[in-house]
Design a protein around this motif. Structure first.
Motif, PDB file in Angstrom:
ATOM      1  N   ILE A  31       0.846  -1.193   0.000  1.00 55.22           N
ATOM      2  CA  ILE A  31       0.000   0.000   0.000  1.00 55.22           C
ATOM      3  C   ILE A  31       0.880   1.242   0.000  1.00 55.22           C
ATOM      4  CG2 ILE A  31      -1.679   1.340   1.319  1.00 55.22           C
ATOM      5  CD1 ILE A  31      -2.901  -1.291   2.225  1.00 55.22           C
ATOM      6  N   SER A  36      -3.059   0.694  -3.746  1.00 52.18           N
ATOM      7  CA  SER A  36      -4.128   1.166  -2.878  1.00 52.18           C
ATOM      8  C   SER A  36      -5.126   0.060  -2.635  1.00 52.18           C
ATOM      9  CB  SER A  36      -4.848   2.361  -3.516  1.00 52.18           C
ATOM     10  OG  SER A  36      -5.449   1.967  -4.728  1.00 52.18           O
ATOM     11  N   ALA A  37      -5.729   0.082  -1.470  1.00 56.24           N
ATOM     12  CA  ALA A  37      -6.773  -0.890  -1.141  1.00 56.24           C
ATOM     13  C   ALA A  37      -8.070  -0.359  -1.727  1.00 56.24           C
ATOM     14  CB  ALA A  37      -6.878  -1.047   0.373  1.00 56.24           C
ATOM     15  N   THR A  38      -8.590  -1.030  -2.755  1.00 52.02           N
ATOM     16  CA  THR A  38      -9.779  -0.532  -3.432  1.00 52.02           C
ATOM     17  C   THR A  38     -11.017  -1.337  -3.109  1.00 52.02           C
ATOM     18  OG1 THR A  38      -9.245  -1.892  -5.347  1.00 52.02           O
ATOM     19  CG2 THR A  38      -8.461   0.382  -5.369  1.00 52.02           C
ATOM     20  N   ASP A  41     -11.386  -3.407   2.699  1.00 51.75           N
ATOM     21  CA  ASP A  41     -10.213  -2.946   3.430  1.00 51.75           C
ATOM     22  C   ASP A  41      -9.847  -3.842   4.601  1.00 51.75           C
ATOM     23  OD1 ASP A  41      -9.713  -0.791   1.781  1.00 51.75           O
ATOM     24  OD2 ASP A  41     -10.964   0.578   2.946  1.00 51.75           O
TER      25      ASP A  41
END
Length: 188
Positions: A31, A36-38, A41
């Motif tokens: 990250i 990115s955590a899309t 989460d």
């Protein structure tokens, strides 16, 4: 006698450096490394079983973009390989057989060529053509994704479920039966 001691010291230094290098890469958080955590989460991004695989974007031989997250909703065999690797050559017909039989069951083989270790793209192209491989491929021309996925043995395969979560990791060649078992475990 002195040459033996020098060789031993050099060897120990190389082993120490290899362990240090591996351990520092294992601490990298994808990250913070640009991913990115899309999605969910609550599932951490990482390389361990139970983590969501880090997303990446590469290109195939036709220059088309290949993005790992585009395969969400499918079971993915994410395979890292090279054309000069004998175990990779042995494994590929099994990958093609799996892909042909499981594509209609929402499974895909995504073969990432470690292009930075090849003599040129023409070797990749002739390898795919000679073996009649039809599954999606991508070229890691810089080695960034190979490093991010900590590939130290060739081939290496990560099995991802439909949510992109790693269910298994194999170092070395696997055959069709292992792929079938890995698929069954991923869809549970």
């Amino acid at each position: 006698m002195r040459k033996n001691w020098i060789a031993i010291i050099v060897l120990l230094g190389l082993i120490g450096w290899g362990v240090y290098d591996y351990m520092t890469k294992a601490d990298v958080n994808p990250i913070t490394a640009g991913e990115s955590a899309t999605e969910d989460d609550s599932v951490p991004i990482g390389l361990k079983v139970g983590n969501r695989a880090p997303d990446f974007t590469l290109y195939n031989l036709d220059g088309n973009e290949v993005k790992l997250s585009d395969y969400r909703g499918k079971t993915v065999l994410l395979n890292f390989w090279a054309s000069w690797c004998p175990p990779c050559r042995l494994e590929m017909p099994h990958m093609e057989k799996f892909y042909a039989k499981y594509a209609d069951k929402d499974a895909v083989v995504l073969a990432v060529n470690m292009t930075h270790l090849e003599e040129g793209k023409e070797h990749v192209k002739s390898f795919l053509k000679d073996l009649g491989l039809t599954f999606p491929h991508a070229l890691d021309e810089t080695g960034r994704i190979t490093d991010q996925y900590q590939v130290i043995a060739y081939p290496t395969t990560y099995v991802l479920n439909a949510k992109g979560v790693i269910t298994q990791r194999f170092q070395g060649a696997i055959d069709y039966n292992i792929m079938k078992e890995a698929y069954s475990k991923a869809v549970k």
